[in-house]
Design an enzyme around this catalytic site. Structure first.
Site, PDB file in Angstrom:
ATOM      1  N   ASP A 111       0.863  -1.171  -0.056  1.00 34.04           N
ATOM      2  CA  ASP A 111      -0.010  -0.077  -0.044  1.00 34.04           C
ATOM      3  C   ASP A 111       1.084   1.162  -0.016  1.00 34.04           C
ATOM      4  O   ASP A 111       1.756   1.376   0.837  1.00 34.04           O
ATOM      5  CB  ASP A 111      -0.715  -0.188   1.290  1.00 34.04           C
ATOM      6  CG  ASP A 111      -2.192   0.260   0.898  1.00 34.04           C
ATOM      7  OD1 ASP A 111      -2.394   1.269   0.401  1.00 34.04           O
ATOM      8  OD2 ASP A 111      -3.142  -0.509   1.322  1.00 34.04           O
ATOM      9  N   ASP A 218      -2.991   4.724  -2.452  1.00 33.72           N
ATOM     10  CA  ASP A 218      -4.325   5.056  -1.662  1.00 33.72           C
ATOM     11  C   ASP A 218      -4.693   6.264  -2.350  1.00 33.72           C
ATOM     12  O   ASP A 218      -3.854   7.362  -2.408  1.00 33.72           O
ATOM     13  CB  ASP A 218      -3.716   5.159  -0.146  1.00 33.72           C
ATOM     14  CG  ASP A 218      -4.791   5.275   0.706  1.00 33.72           C
ATOM     15  OD1 ASP A 218      -5.659   4.523   0.773  1.00 33.72           O
ATOM     16  OD2 ASP A 218      -4.980   6.495   1.229  1.00 33.72           O
ATOM     17  N   GLU A 272      -6.004   3.557  -6.357  1.00 28.94           N
ATOM     18  CA  GLU A 272      -7.226   3.704  -5.774  1.00 28.94           C
ATOM     19  C   GLU A 272      -8.089   5.364  -5.969  1.00 28.94           C
ATOM     20  O   GLU A 272      -7.264   6.066  -5.626  1.00 28.94           O
ATOM     21  CB  GLU A 272      -7.385   3.363  -4.312  1.00 28.94           C
ATOM     22  CG  GLU A 272      -8.574   3.357  -3.712  1.00 28.94           C
ATOM     23  CD  GLU A 272      -8.832   4.075  -2.368  1.00 28.94           C
ATOM     24  OE1 GLU A 272      -9.774   3.670  -1.523  1.00 28.94           O
ATOM     25  OE2 GLU A 272      -8.154   4.892  -1.917  1.00 28.94           O
ATOM     26  N   HIS A 346     -11.311  -3.511   2.650  1.00 27.90           N
ATOM     27  CA  HIS A 346     -11.280  -3.363   4.088  1.00 27.90           C
ATOM     28  C   HIS A 346     -12.330  -2.228   4.183  1.00 27.90           C
ATOM     29  O   HIS A 346     -12.387  -1.843   5.485  1.00 27.90           O
ATOM     30  CB  HIS A 346      -9.878  -3.096   4.483  1.00 27.90           C
ATOM     31  CG  HIS A 346      -9.344  -1.986   3.619  1.00 27.90           C
ATOM     32  ND1 HIS A 346      -8.889  -1.824   2.304  1.00 27.90           N
ATOM     33  CD2 HIS A 346      -8.989  -0.775   4.124  1.00 27.90           C
ATOM     34  CE1 HIS A 346      -8.584  -0.800   2.168  1.00 27.90           C
ATOM     35  NE2 HIS A 346      -8.316  -0.028   3.279  1.00 27.90           N
ATOM     36  N   ASP A 347     -12.806  -1.459   3.126  1.00 20.56           N
ATOM     37  CA  ASP A 347     -13.585  -0.151   3.413  1.00 20.56           C
ATOM     38  C   ASP A 347     -14.948  -0.319   3.290  1.00 20.56           C
ATOM     39  O   ASP A 347     -15.836   0.448   3.241  1.00 20.56           O
ATOM     40  CB  ASP A 347     -13.062   0.881   2.392  1.00 20.56           C
ATOM     41  CG  ASP A 347     -11.530   1.370   2.721  1.00 20.56           C
ATOM     42  OD1 ASP A 347     -11.434   1.558   4.032  1.00 20.56           O
ATOM     43  OD2 ASP A 347     -11.140   1.898   1.663  1.00 20.56           O
TER      44      ASP A 347
HETATM   45  O1  TEU Z   1     -10.008   4.816   1.294  1.00 21.48           O
HETATM   46  C1  TEU Z   1     -10.668   5.907   0.648  1.00 21.48           C
HETATM   47  C2  TEU Z   1     -12.016   6.412   0.704  1.00 21.48           C
HETATM   48  O2  TEU Z   1     -12.183   7.352   0.164  1.00 21.48           O
HETATM   49  C3  TEU Z   1     -12.895   5.498   1.319  1.00 21.48           C
HETATM   50  O3  TEU Z   1     -13.007   4.253   0.934  1.00 21.48           O
HETATM   51  C4  TEU Z   1     -13.173   5.880   2.700  1.00 21.48           C
HETATM   52  O4  TEU Z   1     -13.253   4.720   3.409  1.00 21.48           O
HETATM   53  C5  TEU Z   1     -14.646   6.342   2.856  1.00 21.48           C
HETATM   54  O5  TEU Z   1     -14.609   7.453   2.032  1.00 21.48           O
HETATM   55  C6  TEU Z   1     -14.952   6.720   4.115  1.00 21.48           C
HETATM   56  O6  TEU Z   1     -16.384   6.707   4.184  1.00 21.48           O
HETATM   57  C7  TEU Z   1      -8.615   4.799   1.245  1.00 21.48           C
HETATM   58  C8  TEU Z   1      -8.127   3.625   2.412  1.00 21.48           C
HETATM   59  O7  TEU Z   1      -8.570   2.597   1.631  1.00 21.48           O
HETATM   60  C9  TEU Z   1      -8.917   3.839   3.661  1.00 21.48           C
HETATM   61  O8  TEU Z   1      -8.994   2.636   4.463  1.00 21.48           O
HETATM   62  C10 TEU Z   1      -8.385   5.077   4.465  1.00 21.48           C
HETATM   63  O9  TEU Z   1      -9.132   5.200   5.573  1.00 21.48           O
HETATM   64  C11 TEU Z   1      -8.340   6.286   3.372  1.00 21.48           C
HETATM   65  O10 TEU Z   1      -8.056   5.935   2.101  1.00 21.48           O
HETATM   66  C12 TEU Z   1      -7.598   7.281   3.953  1.00 21.48           C
HETATM   67  O11 TEU Z   1      -6.194   6.603   3.663  1.00 21.48           O
END
Ligand code: TEU
Ligand code: CA
Length: 575
Positions: A111, A218, A272, A346-347
């Site tokens: 990541d 990310d 991402e 994971h989100d």
């Molecule tokens: O996630 C980016 C992101 O915008 C979303 O998936 C976020 O989880 C959502 O908007 C919240 O409601 C990435 C990562 O995958 C995530 O785990 C991190 O928290 C985020 O970036 C910040 O680094």
């Protein structure tokens, strides 16, 4: 692998690449396996389970962040890019994992979190010391607007943090606000500063020299912010996002990163991109774009948002729309583009709870979703636990919530006077915690994840849903994943074949064809608990058929027309 450049014999088809043929396993290390009994998953825990990954048959592991971090956002707030968070182990442990994966011919993608750092990163600690600090311009500092309370003024603009509340925090030391699109402990780096970019490229180079095989980047479409940082539309799901999504210099920065670090290296990259459209994605991808291999777009995982335009309100999910979105991306990235295929990570909530049925048809619908994942055109990403059909967590108490974004939601709604039950209902459907509960290895205490007490509660269904049981049963979801992974490795048509949607308006069935030269595969998926009839459009002609895979026993049926059982999936080869 064949040594010809293109996958079909014509020489004009899609170019062969290992990362197109790979199956990726996303490993969330905090919840994978705890080797030392402190309740947190760790790198020795990953090492202990390498044979498991090998047995599943995956080609690449994407490891969520293991860098040193105060852990405000579970590792997405990095304090030191070149060291490992002590809870995960040491750099030696990391090297062992890397070597162990490579021994098994599995690649490792790390990541890369460079839109922001932790506020405890050395750069930010120096940046906040004084307005004259050499590091001041590593971050985005602005004066408050108007006089406001205590001379602070109001935040410089109306942008919101993705986790709720303003995207600005006032820092007493220098009487200025700093920007953070995520938590206040995640200040945004100033990519307009060439020194910042240079430091990041050096760091990337350092990891690649160590032998890793690529990066998952990310929120890489958020690194460039509109000049003047103008106010955003307060009615959008994320206020300000139109000013920082693929901002003015985003493509320039990604292209520069490619030139400086990635060009000439045989690595895999996936960006991402919460705001990516097909047109934007095309610009980021391929040798004629900015050089990335793939993007993660959010369109198909945002379809069930409700009136707030973000995850915290529950809307309807419509299969016809889902098909239309996926089809747009399937067709939009033909040629030099390439899709990533994912249904959760994971989100997001667990895929079987969100797109399938985690009750009566948990097994059938988890297999149905796997069938979709491995038969679309693009590189499939399996999220840890989906291969055994793990489900959302039945939250009963606020104290069970761990994720910063869900905790903020709970606080906001309590302040708004919502009932506890109402709040927990949304959390149960939407919290990122759902995907972060411990991997269920066995029916032992804590699902065999730890000998201690797990950092987040274990899903109570672990006694029935676990790896030991799934590997033991031939007809389990796990073996079905195995079978599909083998099939995808064996059939170029599933990797490189073109995609054609059938029956676009069918509200229950998702069916499509994959074609490569004279190879054709038909995929039929019933997304409902009813029994719709599938009829192959008359123009699709064939002489014979072979059933390649299905999630129910099928005897002798021919794919011209048949009744589907609840969540039934069939994949036929047409001859
Ligand atoms: O996630 C980016 C992101 O915008 C979303 O998936 C976020 O989880 C959502 O908007 C919240 O409601 C990435 C990562 O995958 C995530 O785990 C991190 O928290 C985020 O970036 C910040 O680094
Ligand atoms: Ca541990």
């Amino acid at each position: 692998m064949d040594s010809t450049e293109t996958a079909d014999s014509t020489g004009i088809g899609p170019k062969r690449e290992w990362w197109k043929e790979a199956v990726v396993y996303q490993l969330y290390p905090r919840s994978f396996y705890d080797a030392n009994g402190d309740g947190f998953g760790d790198l020795p825990g990953v090492e202990a389970k390498l044979d498991y990954l090998d047995a599943l048959g995956v080609d690449v592991v994407w490891l969520n962040p293991v860098y040193d971090s105060p852990d405000a956002d579970h590792g997405y707030d990095i304090r030191d890019y070149r060291s490992i968070m002590p809870e995960y182990g040491t750099m030696d442990d990391f090297d062992h994992v890397l070597a162990g994966l490579h021994d098994r011919e599995i690649k490792l993608v790390m990541d890369l979190v460079v839109n922001h750092t932790s506020d405890e990163h050395e750069w930010f600690r120096k940046s906040r010391q004084s307005r004259d600090s050499d590091y001041r311009d590593f971050y985005i500092w602005r004066e408050g607007r108007g006089d406001g309370p205590g001379g602070k003024g109001e935040p410089p603009n109306n942008w919101e943090s993705a986790f709720g509340g303003p995207a600005w925090t006032y820092d007493e030391r220098t009487a200025r606000y700093y920007l953070h699109l995520f938590d206040e402990k995640q200040p945004d780096l100033n990519w307009d500063n060439p020194e910042v970019r240079e430091r990041i490229y050096d760091m990337m180079d350092w990891w690649l020299e160590k032998g890793i095989d690529g990066f998952r980047m990310d929120v890489i479409d958020l690194i460039s912010k509109a000049e003047g940082l103008p106010d955003g539309d307060a009615d959008s799901g994320w206020t300000g996002s139109e000013h920082f999504t693929s901002g003015p210099r985003a493509h320039e920065f990604v292209a520069e990163m490619y030139e400086e670090v990635l060009a000439g290296r045989d690595v895999m990259t996936v960006g991402e991109m919460p705001g990516a459209t097909v047109e934007e994605a095309q610009r980021y991808l391929g040798p004629d774009g900015d050089g990335l291999n793939m993007v993660f777009h959010f369109e198909h995982v945002s379809l069930d948002y409700g009136e707030t335009g973000n995850r915290w309100s529950i809307g309807e999910w419509d299969l016809a729309e889902f098909k239309q979105v996926l089809t747009k991306w399937q067709n939009g990235l033909e040629g030099e583009g390439w899709n990533s295929v994912y249904l959760g990570n994971h989100d997001w909530p667990r895929i079987v709870s969100r797109f399938g049925d985690d009750g009566l048809y948990r097994i059938e619908s988890a297999k149905l979703l796997a069938t979709l994942l491995f038969t679309l055109r693009g590189t499939p990403y399996v999220y840890q636990g989906d291969e055994i059909g793990m489900t959302n967590f039945p939250f009963e108490r606020e104290a069970q919530v761990r994720d910063v974004s869900a905790r903020n939601f709970v606080e906001r709604k309590k302040a708004d006077g919502w009932e506890r039950a109402e709040i927990l209902e949304v959390v149960t459907m939407r919290s990122r915690d759902n995907a972060r509960t411990p991997m269920q290895w066995s029916d032992d205490e804590y699902a065999g994840f730890t000998d201690g007490e797990s950092w987040i509660p274990v899903n109570p269904n672990y006694e029935a849903v676990n790896v030991a049981d799934a590997r033991h049963k031939d007809d389990s979801i796990w073996h079905y994943y195995r079978e599909l992974i083998d099939l995808r490795h064996a059939r170029d048509v599933l990797v490189y074949g073109s995609y054609d949607l059938l029956l676009p308006d069918d509200p229950d069935v998702y069916a499509f064809l994959r074609t490569l030269g004279d190879e054709r595969v038909l995929v039929v998926l019933n997304f409902r608990d009813g029994t719709p009839t599938f009829s192959l459009p008359a123009e699709v002609a064939f002489d014979g058929t072979e059933l390649l895979v299905s999630n129910y026993p099928v005897d002798g049926a021919k794919p011209r027309s048949f009744e589907l059982r609840p969540y039934e999936a069939r994949v036929y080869e047409l001859e």
